[in-house]
Design an enzyme around this catalytic site. Structure first.
Site, PDB file in Angstrom:
ATOM      1  N   HIS A 270       0.873  -1.178  -0.023  1.00 41.25           N
ATOM      2  CA  HIS A 270      -0.085   0.088   0.080  1.00 41.25           C
ATOM      3  C   HIS A 270       0.733   1.285   0.083  1.00 41.25           C
ATOM      4  O   HIS A 270       0.510   2.465  -0.553  1.00 41.25           O
ATOM      5  CB  HIS A 270      -0.950  -0.064   1.340  1.00 41.25           C
ATOM      6  CG  HIS A 270      -1.947  -0.947   0.989  1.00 41.25           C
ATOM      7  ND1 HIS A 270      -2.692  -1.679   1.897  1.00 41.25           N
ATOM      8  CD2 HIS A 270      -2.672  -1.279  -0.145  1.00 41.25           C
ATOM      9  CE1 HIS A 270      -3.697  -2.304   1.384  1.00 41.25           C
ATOM     10  NE2 HIS A 270      -3.712  -2.193   0.339  1.00 41.25           N
TER      11      HIS A 270
ATOM     12  N   GLU B  81     -27.865  12.763 -15.349  1.00 41.36           N
ATOM     13  CA  GLU B  81     -27.459  11.442 -14.915  1.00 41.36           C
ATOM     14  C   GLU B  81     -28.162  10.444 -15.306  1.00 41.36           C
ATOM     15  O   GLU B  81     -27.646   9.205 -15.206  1.00 41.36           O
ATOM     16  CB  GLU B  81     -26.799  11.677 -13.540  1.00 41.36           C
ATOM     17  CG  GLU B  81     -25.862  12.787 -13.007  1.00 41.36           C
ATOM     18  CD  GLU B  81     -25.938  12.576 -11.681  1.00 41.36           C
ATOM     19  OE1 GLU B  81     -25.126  12.136 -10.889  1.00 41.36           O
ATOM     20  OE2 GLU B  81     -26.850  13.477 -10.836  1.00 41.36           O
TER      21      GLU B  81
ATOM     22  N   ASP C 142     -22.525   8.131 -14.230  1.00 36.15           N
ATOM     23  CA  ASP C 142     -24.069   7.584 -13.894  1.00 36.15           C
ATOM     24  C   ASP C 142     -24.671   7.395 -15.080  1.00 36.15           C
ATOM     25  O   ASP C 142     -25.273   6.316 -15.365  1.00 36.15           O
ATOM     26  CB  ASP C 142     -24.449   8.331 -12.728  1.00 36.15           C
ATOM     27  CG  ASP C 142     -24.050   8.247 -11.354  1.00 36.15           C
ATOM     28  OD1 ASP C 142     -23.407   7.378 -11.130  1.00 36.15           O
ATOM     29  OD2 ASP C 142     -24.298   9.191 -10.603  1.00 36.15           O
TER      30      ASP C 142
ATOM     31  N   CYS D 282     -18.952  16.215 -17.007  1.00 38.78           N
ATOM     32  CA  CYS D 282     -17.831  15.737 -15.923  1.00 38.78           C
ATOM     33  C   CYS D 282     -18.122  14.370 -15.871  1.00 38.78           C
ATOM     34  O   CYS D 282     -18.942  13.820 -16.080  1.00 38.78           O
ATOM     35  CB  CYS D 282     -18.188  16.784 -14.876  1.00 38.78           C
ATOM     36  SG  CYS D 282     -19.824  16.274 -13.960  1.00 38.78           S
TER      37      CYS D 282
END
Length: 840
Positions: free
Chosen positions: A305, A547, A571, A618
């Site tokens: 990580h 969306e 979305d 976006c």
């Protein structure tokens, strides 16, 4: 009666942390008791515990069995079977792709071999090259508190443990929300999972109860038990998770032992390349990143990580280099080549020059991107496309401006609601938005109102549990229930807009009735503020996100009530295809270049423009250089993205002709399948290539290269800068392979290095005339004063390759032609001369 499912474990890397967490999450959704049995070694586990699962040491093809008993036992077995057979193999392919790209192309620069340089080789773990002084970190930070005596009763020691765990969990949650780095949030999620793991806490409390030891001693011993279990595994991935367990345990001990806990923070007093055995995630997060030049680690896995977070920040790094701390000393100067996995101590002058040129090439490439980014978003023919940034906090504004953002296309506000017991007051919000408006300095900022629900639950809002929250109570749909919260946000935005051009945007709108309700509330807010004589901007522009398909298909209706639109591509894409875009079993769904999605975007943009409305986009599609010509051709007025993507997008935008982009988009929406659009995009990219084999940027008069190694490096860099090749490293390696077979010094003071490889995007000829001739192992033994390089794509026929090479050779053995090349002083004239010669 229990139900069972038997199988051979499918993952080549075994059951490590990633699949174990997915199995645990799936099992935890059901009330049934679920166990996991490894029939090879007899190990068993609670399938609802990550640590318990990875402790079974399950390897590839191990015979395994899952048993479920209790309510919904058949449902959980069905879900786990689908996960193991369908999802896990696909997810592992995606997760390993980045690692393969990082480690598959590394090589040793020929200059190191020619100079007999001392170097240490590990694995490339973070791309980039840095030269600096080393700080060797070797403090022996293992925290061993197994001998800590109990100071309380067993019940009180257990209570102390749970209190420490709760404190650490709150701290991790806070840090997770504060960080803007996706990889750091992922690491903190993994640590939260370990902290809450039932096997870990059960072992701690069992040790306290059975042996009467302190909470600190129980945590330390539990860490050792699970660490030993992972160390014994044959899986590299599991051994890399040892650092995570030690890290969580160390942070628990700090809370349990207080001031008596050892210091765990690594301090850098000056800019340095940190050399250590390993680095835990919390140690990385605590480092002063302004002083961290690079990382050289001995034992950390490439997928650890800490290194994942380092790569996200662009920090050069290597790992897998045992004994590095003993081989280097603090203060020693080294070159760290993270792209090839090398550390070169005390570099010789020739090695230093080679790497200085490498760093200079990287610097120029970055500067070219930066230069383009400060210019306004324009196509080559002057069409404006606003390029904006998506941000979540005012602290991100300066980085966005530095990257060339012309505004903020999406300011997320829901983080204001997270990890707090009550909603933020209006004054707190006003202060934040006022700062945002002031620091934007006249640039437009679109403030998205609270987007909650779905994957964004809020602790103090009683949202109902839902079987599918992404199709339920979220976004604007919750506003009527929490009208007071929305009212205070709208008041704060309208007040703050006095100081700058803020805009309001509502999320997850699907019906005009929702916007009408918000317009009514906005009217009430205006009246309240005016009646109280509170300074505010009454005409703040109001927009909505597109969306869901129902919104996209009703743009004409919405245009009567809003000032602008912004398509949320992420979305909209998954709602259009009814498929989670990240679902590993549905890789063909949800691709933004699919004709169905492009048709919907075309309809949406045309409807917005027909009603005189501005429309932006976006999401991930906005940050894709490959999607850019399609989005420009569809007519979007603005594209908003993560700010780090802006320089490349702006640079690409300035090379596009809007008419050609419109033709491309028109052609794409008429195609039947996504694969056809990909082919169309490939052809469009090739269309922009110059037909000339050589251009002025591929000519260098008076080169300061002093050796064959530097000359081949210079020629490869020129080809990369001109966009003819994808990787200068691969071109340089291919040129050396040719030189190893026979020297390309043909005599007469000339060399013709050449290669044919898949790394070449388009054929090219490069010419370099050296300020000082040098040896090239030429056939006549003479020094070389000029080199002409030929690169061809792998797809070109060998016959074409040989014909062009023969043509170059014939011209270069001509004394008159060589004399012209020696005399010419202008790079443009040299390119024209060589082009004419090649055309004869």
């Amino acid at each position: 009666m229990a139900v069972e499912y038997g199988f051979a474990f499918p993952l080549p890397q075994g059951l490590h942390a990633r699949p174990a967490s997915l199995i645990q999450e799936t099992a935890a959704r059901f009330p049934a008791k679920v166990s996991w049995d490894n029939l090879r070694n007899g190990n068993s586990a609670d399938a609802k515990s990550v640590l318990s699962l990875i402790g079974t040491d399950t390897q590839h093809d191990d015979p395994c069995r899952i048993r479920a008993e209790g309510a919904a036992e058949r449902d959980v077995l069905r879900a786990l079977r689908h996960l193991i057979e369908a999802e896990l193999p696909e997810r592992e392919k995606e997760a390993d792709a980045g690692l393969a790209a990082m480690s598959g192309k590394a090589g040793i620069p020929r200059i190191l071999l020619l100079e007999k340089a001392l170097f240490f080789q590990g694995l490339p773990a973070g791309r980039g090259i840095i030269r600096g002084r080393v700080t060797v970190h070797d403090p022996g930070l293992e925290m061993n508190a197994e001998e800590t005596p109990p100071g309380l009763s067993p019940a009180e020691e257990k209570s102390a443990y749970f209190e420490a765990a709760a404190s650490l969990e709150n701290e991790m949650r806070r840090r997770r929300e504060e960080t803007q780095e996706k990889t750091e949030r992922t690491v903190l999620d993994a640590h939260l999972s370990l902290l809450r793991d039932p096997a870990f806490s059960a072992k701690v409390t069992a040790l306290i109860a059975a042996e009467g030891i302190s909470a600190a001693a129980a945590v330390s011993r539990t860490c050792r038990i699970f660490g030993d279990m992972l160390q014994a595994s044959r899986s590299r991935y599991l051994r890399e998770r040892m650092a995570d367990i030690r890290d969580v345990s160390r942070q628990l001990l700090v809370r349990l032992l207080g001031t008596s806990a050892p210091e765990t923070r690594i301090r850098l007093g000056a800019p340095a390349i940190l050399v250590a055995e390993d680095l835990s995630p919390s140690e990385f997060l605590a480092l002063d990143k302004s002083l961290l030049l690079g990382l050289g680690l001995e034992t950390a896995g490439v997928t650890s990580h800490a290194l994942i977070m380092g790569r996200a920040r662009g920090i050069p790094a290597i790992t897998g280099c045992p004994g590095l701390r003993e081989k280097l000393r603090s203060g020693e100067e080294v070159i760290l080549d993270g792209s090839r996995g090398l550390i070169i101590p005390a570099p010789a002058p020739a090695v230093g020059r080679y790497y200085e040129r490498e760093m200079e090439a990287d610097k120029k490439r970055t500067a070219a991107r930066r230069k383009s980014s400060i210019l306004p978003g324009r196509t080559a023919d002057g069409r404006a496309v606003e390029i904006a940034a998506n941000i979540g906090h005012p602290e991100e504004l300066q980085a966005a401006w530095n990257d060339g953002a012309e505004g903020v296309g999406l300011f997320r506000t829901e983080w204001l609601l997270m990890d707090r017991p009550s909603p933020p007051a209006e004054e707190e919000q006003w202060a934040l938005y006022a700062r945002l408006a002031a620091e934007a300095k006249g640039r437009p900022v679109i403030v998205r109102t609270f987007d909650i629900g779905g994957d964004k639950p809020i602790s103090f809002l009683p949202l109902p549990p839902e079987s599918n929250p992404f199709l339920g109570f979220r976004g604007i749909r919750v506003y009527e229930r929490f009208a007071g919260l929305v009212r205070s946000q709208l008041r704060a935005i309208m007040r703050a807009a006095v100081g700058g051009p803020l805009k309001i945007m509502f999320p997850m709108v699907s019906m005009p009735e929702e916007i009408l309700g918000m317009k009514e509330l906005l009217g009430q807010v205006r009246e309240e503020l005016a009646a109280a004589a509170v300074p505010h901007r009454p005409d703040v522009p109001v927009g909505m996100m597109v969306e869901v398909p129902s919104a996209a298909l009703q743009i004409d209706r919405f245009s009567e009530h809003v000032d602008f639109f912004s398509v949320g591509s992420n979305d909209l894409l998954q709602y259009l295809f009814a498929a989670d875009r990240g679902h590993p079993s549905l890789p063909g769904f949800g691709r933004p270049h699919h004709p169905a999605f492009l048709r919907l975007l075309k309809t949406t943009v045309e409807a917005a423009h027909a009603h005189g409305k501005w429309i932006g986009l976006c999401g991930e599609a906005a940050a894709s250089p490959r999607m850019l010509p399609l989005l420009v051709g569809l007519g979007f007025d603005e594209l908003s993205m993560t700010s780090s993507a802006i320089p490349e997008i702006k640079s690409r935008l300035r090379g596009l002709e809007s008419a050609a982009c419109r033709e491309l988009a028109e052609a794409a929406v008429g195609l039947p399948v996504g694969r056809d659009v990909e082919d169309l995009l490939d052809a469009f990219e090739r269309r922009g290539e110059s037909g000339a084999l050589i251009t002025p940027e591929l000519v260098r008069i008076g080169s300061d290269s002093r050796s064959k190694a530097e000359a081949l490096q210079e020629l490869a860099v020129m080809m990369e800068a001109a966009g003819r090749v994808g990787s200068r490293d691969e071109i340089e390696a291919a040129l050396w392979r040719r030189e190893d077979n026979f020297s390309t010094g043909i005599g007469f003071g000339v060399a013709i290095p050449h290669c044919q490889t898949a790394a070449v995007r388009s054929a090219g000829v490069g010419f370099v005339r050296f300020a000082v001739p040098f040896g090239w192992d030429a056939a006549d033994g003479e020094a070389v004063e000029m080199a002409m390089m030929l690169v061809l794509p792998a797809a070109e026929s060998n016959r074409d390759h040989l014909k062009l090479l023969a043509r170059l050779s014939r011209r270069l053995v001509d004394e008159e032609f060589r004399a012209e090349l020696r005399a010419i002083a202008d790079e443009t004239e040299a390119a024209e001369l060589i082009s004419s010669a090649l055309a004869e």
